[in-house]
Design a protein around this motif. Sequence first.
Motif, PDB file in Angstrom:
ATOM      1  N   ILE A  70       0.821  -1.219   0.000  1.00 21.70           N
ATOM      2  CA  ILE A  70       0.000   0.000   0.000  1.00 21.70           C
ATOM      3  C   ILE A  70       0.858   1.273   0.000  1.00 21.70           C
ATOM      4  CG2 ILE A  70      -1.683   1.317   1.383  1.00 21.70           C
ATOM      5  CD1 ILE A  70      -2.863  -1.097  -0.185  1.00 21.70           C
ATOM      6  N   THR A  71       1.920   1.291   0.785  1.00 15.44           N
ATOM      7  CA  THR A  71       2.727   2.529   0.825  1.00 15.44           C
ATOM      8  C   THR A  71       3.334   2.815  -0.554  1.00 15.44           C
ATOM      9  OG1 THR A  71       4.461   1.164   1.745  1.00 15.44           O
ATOM     10  CG2 THR A  71       3.331   2.598   3.274  1.00 15.44           C
ATOM     11  N   GLU A  72       3.701   1.758  -1.253  1.00 15.45           N
ATOM     12  CA  GLU A  72       4.247   1.942  -2.603  1.00 15.45           C
ATOM     13  C   GLU A  72       3.159   2.422  -3.565  1.00 15.45           C
ATOM     14  OE1 GLU A  72       6.850  -0.921  -5.180  1.00 15.45           O
ATOM     15  OE2 GLU A  72       7.178  -1.318  -3.046  1.00 15.45           O
ATOM     16  N   ILE A  74       0.669   4.232  -2.746  1.00 11.99           N
ATOM     17  CA  ILE A  74       0.437   5.649  -2.422  1.00 11.99           C
ATOM     18  C   ILE A  74       1.494   6.510  -3.111  1.00 11.99           C
ATOM     19  CG2 ILE A  74       0.494   7.370  -0.540  1.00 11.99           C
ATOM     20  CD1 ILE A  74      -0.820   5.230   1.259  1.00 11.99           C
ATOM     21  N   ASP A  75       2.759   6.104  -2.990  1.00 10.53           N
ATOM     22  CA  ASP A  75       3.833   6.912  -3.584  1.00 10.53           C
ATOM     23  C   ASP A  75       3.711   6.955  -5.112  1.00 10.53           C
ATOM     24  OD1 ASP A  75       4.732   7.515  -1.095  1.00 10.53           O
ATOM     25  OD2 ASP A  75       6.170   5.861  -1.004  1.00 10.53           O
ATOM     26  N   LYS A  78       0.772   9.189  -6.034  1.00 14.87           N
ATOM     27  CA  LYS A  78       1.112  10.602  -5.813  1.00 14.87           C
ATOM     28  C   LYS A  78       1.911  11.145  -7.001  1.00 14.87           C
ATOM     29  CE  LYS A  78       2.979  11.818  -1.907  1.00 14.87           C
ATOM     30  NZ  LYS A  78       3.747  11.678  -0.648  1.00 14.87           N
ATOM     31  N   ALA A  92      -6.985   8.251   0.903  1.00 19.98           N
ATOM     32  CA  ALA A  92      -6.681   6.890   0.437  1.00 19.98           C
ATOM     33  C   ALA A  92      -8.008   6.254   0.060  1.00 19.98           C
ATOM     34  CB  ALA A  92      -6.004   6.092   1.550  1.00 19.98           C
ATOM     35  N   SER A 113      -1.752   0.483   6.964  1.00 23.42           N
ATOM     36  CA  SER A 113      -0.660   1.063   6.153  1.00 23.42           C
ATOM     37  C   SER A 113      -1.115   2.376   5.544  1.00 23.42           C
ATOM     38  CB  SER A 113      -0.302   0.172   4.968  1.00 23.42           C
ATOM     39  OG  SER A 113       0.159  -1.019   5.349  1.00 23.42           O
ATOM     40  N   ALA A 114      -2.347   2.396   5.042  1.00 23.77           N
ATOM     41  CA  ALA A 114      -2.835   3.618   4.382  1.00 23.77           C
ATOM     42  C   ALA A 114      -3.020   4.743   5.393  1.00 23.77           C
ATOM     43  CB  ALA A 114      -4.144   3.320   3.658  1.00 23.77           C
ATOM     44  N   ASN A 116      -1.851   5.268   8.319  1.00 20.06           N
ATOM     45  CA  ASN A 116      -0.662   5.746   9.034  1.00 20.06           C
ATOM     46  C   ASN A 116       0.306   6.521   8.141  1.00 20.06           C
ATOM     47  OD1 ASN A 116      -1.406   4.858  11.533  1.00 20.06           O
ATOM     48  ND2 ASN A 116      -0.426   2.855  11.311  1.00 20.06           N
ATOM     49  N   HIS A 117       0.047   6.539   6.849  1.00 15.75           N
ATOM     50  CA  HIS A 117       0.917   7.316   5.955  1.00 15.75           C
ATOM     51  C   HIS A 117       0.720   8.803   6.279  1.00 15.75           C
ATOM     52  CE1 HIS A 117       2.635   9.061   2.367  1.00 15.75           C
ATOM     53  NE2 HIS A 117       3.092   7.876   1.998  1.00 15.75           N
ATOM     54  N   ASP A 119       0.850  11.529   4.681  1.00 15.17           N
ATOM     55  CA  ASP A 119       0.135  12.401   3.735  1.00 15.17           C
ATOM     56  C   ASP A 119      -1.343  12.036   3.587  1.00 15.17           C
ATOM     57  OD1 ASP A 119       2.481  13.685   3.319  1.00 15.17           O
ATOM     58  OD2 ASP A 119       2.974  12.608   1.473  1.00 15.17           O
TER      59      ASP A 119
END
Length: 312
Positions: A70-72, A74-75, A78, A92, A113-114, A116-117, A119
């Motif tokens: 998920i963090t990937e 998001i990046d 973005k 998200a 994961s989403a 806690n990001h 942004d």
Amino acid sequence: MSRQTVYWGEKRYHSLDYYLKNRFGQKLYKLSLNGGMTCPNRDGTLGTRGCIFCSQGGSGDFAANPSLPITEQIDTAKKQVDKKYFGSAYIAYFQAYTNTYAPCKTLRKIFTSAINHPDIHVLSVATRPDCIDDEVLSLLDELNRIKPVWIELGLQSIHERTARFIRRGYDLTVFENAVSILRKHGIEVITHVILGLPTEEERHMLDTIRYLNTMDIQGIKLQLLHILKNTDLASLYEQQRFPVLSMEDYLKITGQCIANLRPDIVVHRLTGDGPRSLLLAPSWSSDKRRVLNQMQAYLKQNDIWQGKEFKK
Ligand code: SF4
């Protein structure tokens, strides 16, 4: 209600942009993420062919690659929007398929994961009202204490005949129970409604709006019916050529929906959401910018604003 008592910036309705700026002090941009879910209407639990209008992407054709963490996602998402959005605050958005249809342990991992990001300011989860059990509810409640959680429910219509036609697979009471339990936990509910289904006339769509005014929902997506390639609706359309809404009809019907809509309900969408490459009809809807501009002009010309015809 007089026009003077309601004002949403330049818009004649309670737009999502207006709501976000008011609540978060800035525009938030939606990132379409993918939890790699399926749907009970597709995996054989309720059916195998899905809702009649649902695309192969599970009504989430712009979502990220589910094989990425998920963090990937998001990046990557973005980076894809950094030419049109210069802020750093995002929603998200889990849109494709049914995003609470997985073991709670999996959901916890994905959503945590989403949320806690740094942004991410809101977690928005599209799902079915029959896929929110106690365990999922308790997880959503926990997450909603960290950052706002929005749950999007695809109701589409209150009419049984339409529910059968689209193969929705749950009753209206299931929707009512889901709204009630989510609201007990302070979770915001956004409801999807489809305008222009071949089983409905304007009065049926307005029935749905008036019913939703009585429900404790915070947002609505008014979605023009898109006939997308490779769906059962597309096959039916090719066989029967049933009428689809013209832009003029769509402006008129949507205008009436807005006039009848409770003023506090935030309008998250006023057009369709299918990819151009899959759109079979109505072709005029592919130019989303033009449709939205025409809508603003129509509301102004006809002096319509959200809630003008709303009666408690
Ligand atoms: S519930 Fe949603 S994901 Fe499932 S088939 Fe219907 S539209 Fe598609």
